[in-house]
Scaffold this motif. Structure first.
Motif, mmCIF file in Angstrom:
data_model
loop_
_atom_site.group_PDB
_atom_site.id
_atom_site.type_symbol
_atom_site.label_atom_id
_atom_site.label_comp_id
_atom_site.label_asym_id
_atom_site.label_seq_id
_atom_site.Cartn_x
_atom_site.Cartn_y
_atom_site.Cartn_z
ATOM 1 N N GLN A 109 4.025 86.585 35.912
ATOM 2 C CA GLN A 109 4.078 85.815 37.157
ATOM 3 C C GLN A 109 4.828 84.502 36.953
ATOM 4 O OE1 GLN A 109 2.987 87.238 40.022
ATOM 5 N NE2 GLN A 109 2.532 88.982 38.687
ATOM 6 N N CYS A 113 8.326 83.868 38.892
ATOM 7 C CA CYS A 113 8.561 82.761 39.837
ATOM 8 C C CYS A 113 9.772 81.941 39.415
ATOM 9 C CB CYS A 113 7.322 81.877 39.921
ATOM 10 S SG CYS A 113 5.942 82.599 40.836
ATOM 11 N N VAL A 116 12.862 83.921 40.381
ATOM 12 C CA VAL A 116 13.090 83.825 41.832
ATOM 13 C C VAL A 116 13.721 82.481 42.180
ATOM 14 C CG1 VAL A 116 11.929 83.658 44.073
ATOM 15 C CG2 VAL A 116 11.269 85.450 42.465
ATOM 16 N N ALA A 117 13.194 81.410 41.580
ATOM 17 C CA ALA A 117 13.726 80.070 41.855
ATOM 18 C C ALA A 117 15.197 79.964 41.464
ATOM 19 C CB ALA A 117 12.899 79.030 41.102
ATOM 20 N N ALA A 135 9.540 88.298 48.456
ATOM 21 C CA ALA A 135 9.392 87.106 47.601
ATOM 22 C C ALA A 135 8.420 86.093 48.192
ATOM 23 C CB ALA A 135 10.756 86.452 47.387
ATOM 24 N N GLN A 138 4.898 87.225 47.434
ATOM 25 C CA GLN A 138 4.676 87.316 45.990
ATOM 26 C C GLN A 138 4.545 85.936 45.352
ATOM 27 O OE1 GLN A 138 4.235 90.364 44.212
ATOM 28 N NE2 GLN A 138 3.381 88.757 42.914
ATOM 29 N N VAL A 139 5.380 85.009 45.735
ATOM 30 C CA VAL A 139 5.307 83.657 45.167
ATOM 31 C C VAL A 139 3.994 82.983 45.560
ATOM 32 C CG1 VAL A 139 6.325 81.347 45.243
ATOM 33 C CG2 VAL A 139 7.804 83.339 45.003
ATOM 34 N N SER A 142 1.144 84.522 43.548
ATOM 35 C CA SER A 142 1.134 84.048 42.155
ATOM 36 C C SER A 142 0.546 82.653 42.048
ATOM 37 C CB SER A 142 2.563 84.057 41.595
ATOM 38 O OG SER A 142 3.101 85.357 41.591
ATOM 39 N N HIS A 155 7.309 76.309 38.808
ATOM 40 C CA HIS A 155 8.251 77.365 39.196
ATOM 41 C C HIS A 155 7.991 77.830 40.630
ATOM 42 C CE1 HIS A 155 9.846 77.309 35.284
ATOM 43 N NE2 HIS A 155 8.999 78.128 34.692
ATOM 44 N N GLY A 156 6.718 77.905 41.012
ATOM 45 C CA GLY A 156 6.391 78.342 42.367
ATOM 46 C C GLY A 156 6.903 77.373 43.420
ATOM 47 N N ALA A 159 10.616 77.639 43.553
ATOM 48 C CA ALA A 159 11.037 78.868 44.230
ATOM 49 C C ALA A 159 10.947 78.708 45.743
ATOM 50 C CB ALA A 159 10.175 80.041 43.766
ATOM 51 N N ILE A 160 9.855 78.114 46.222
ATOM 52 C CA ILE A 160 9.713 77.881 47.666
ATOM 53 C C ILE A 160 10.816 76.965 48.166
ATOM 54 C CG2 ILE A 160 8.235 76.834 49.420
ATOM 55 C CD1 ILE A 160 5.821 77.782 47.807
#
Length: 318
Positions: A109, A113, A116-117, A135, A138-139, A142, A155-156, A159-160
């Motif tokens: 996870q 993330c 994804v970012a 995504a 999922q983000v 996580s 990272h989350g 990513a957002i």
């Protein structure tokens, strides 16, 4: 002929039946090699390896290889050209599938993330592909599963932010799925960490401001958790202090005895110094008295001499 290249046939198979082929077992080195070349060709190779592991779960039952694979995607996606090559190879779909299959693997996870970012950074096509393959949910999932893992929360939030940057539609989706809530929770847990607060602010600036009725409950839960942590820490500290106090009590008698001996020694030294001082004062006083008597005697002797000289002169004059 190399046995590994042969196509063995099982007994009883009818003509034209599918043959069983030997496959080379993949190792972590296979997933690490693309990092060394760091090229668009390596980007396609790592996605093929991920698909290989996903296709044959019986051969690769664990998640260690996929963990290394997502780390490799995460690092490769830092460069612009690699982001394009990874996307063309199907990285957006593959990494989200891995994250979905292993929700309780923290490292998967975390690197997922991060990947994804990086894939979404200044790449509108990847932003669309990632959101299309789930995504957003999922983000958020996580971040909810690991609210106290610092690296994953960074990272989350990143990513957002990268998925919503210049993309109002993605921002609205995150708003509907509770993106603002998880970012606020992250901010509350790590309010004193500058790196997390920076990316949390960056994400919040892009998310729509909507009142979430769950937010007060989440804030209370976070505050209660912090109180429990602080209380536990205080109890441990008090317990440690009590243990240290008990240890001190056990040695108090020895300490008092040492202090008593030290005091007696200091008193003895002080008395000796005082006695030496008195002796010196007596000597100095006697010495001063001796010098005084000598001076008086010399003065009287001098006066007698002068008197004798005067008498002699008078006799001569007569």
């Amino acid at each position: 002929t190399n046995k590994m290249a042969q196509t063995p046939k099982k007994k009883g198979l009818a003509a034209g039946a599918e043959a069983v082929t030997f496959r080379r077992q993949l190792t972590p080195d296979d997933f690490y090699a693309p990092l060394q070349s760091n090229s668009p060709l390596a980007c396609g190779e790592i996605i093929l390896l991920i698909d290989e592991v996903l296709q044959y779960p019986d051969l690769y039952p664990g998640s260690s290889l996929l963990q290394q694979a997502l780390y490799t995607v995460f690092v490769l996606a830092i460069e612009d050209r690699n982001r394009v090559a990874l996307s063309a190879a199907g990285a957006c779909q593959s990494l989200l599938k891995v994250m979905h299959l292993f929700p309780h693997k923290k490292k998967i996870q975390l690197f997922g993330c991060g990947a994804v970012a990086n894939l979404a950074y200044i790449n509108s096509k990847n932003q669309d592909l990632l959101v299309e393959h789930g995504a957003v949910n999922q983000v958020i999932t996580s971040m909810k599963l690991y609210p106290k893992t610092k690296e994953l929360q960074i990272h989350g939030c990143t990513a957002i932010r990268n998925l919503c940057l210049d993309h109002p539609f993605n921002a609205s989706l995150f708003g509907e799925y509770g993106g603002r809530l998880v970012v606020n929770v992250c901010f509350l847990h790590f309010a004193e960490d500058p790196a997390i607060t920076h990316w949390a602010h960056e994400a919040l600036k892009l998310l729509p401001e909507r009142y979430n009725p769950l937010m007060p409950y989440v804030v209370n839960e976070v505050i209660e958790t912090k109180i429990e942590i602080n209380s536990s820490a205080n109890q441990e500290s008090n317990q440690q202090n009590e243990e240290e106090g008990q240890t001190t009590k056990l040695t108090n008698e020895e300490i008092e005895e040492e202090l008593r001996i030290a005091s007696l020694e200091e008193l003895r030294i002080a008395e000796e110094e005082e006695e030496r001082g008195d002796r010196k004062d007596d000597y100095d006083h006697d010495d001063e008295d001796g010098r005084g008597m000598n001076e008086v005697f010399l003065q009287e002797e001098k006066e007698d001499d002068n008197l004798s000289i005067t008498s002699s002169r008078r006799s001569i004059d007569l």
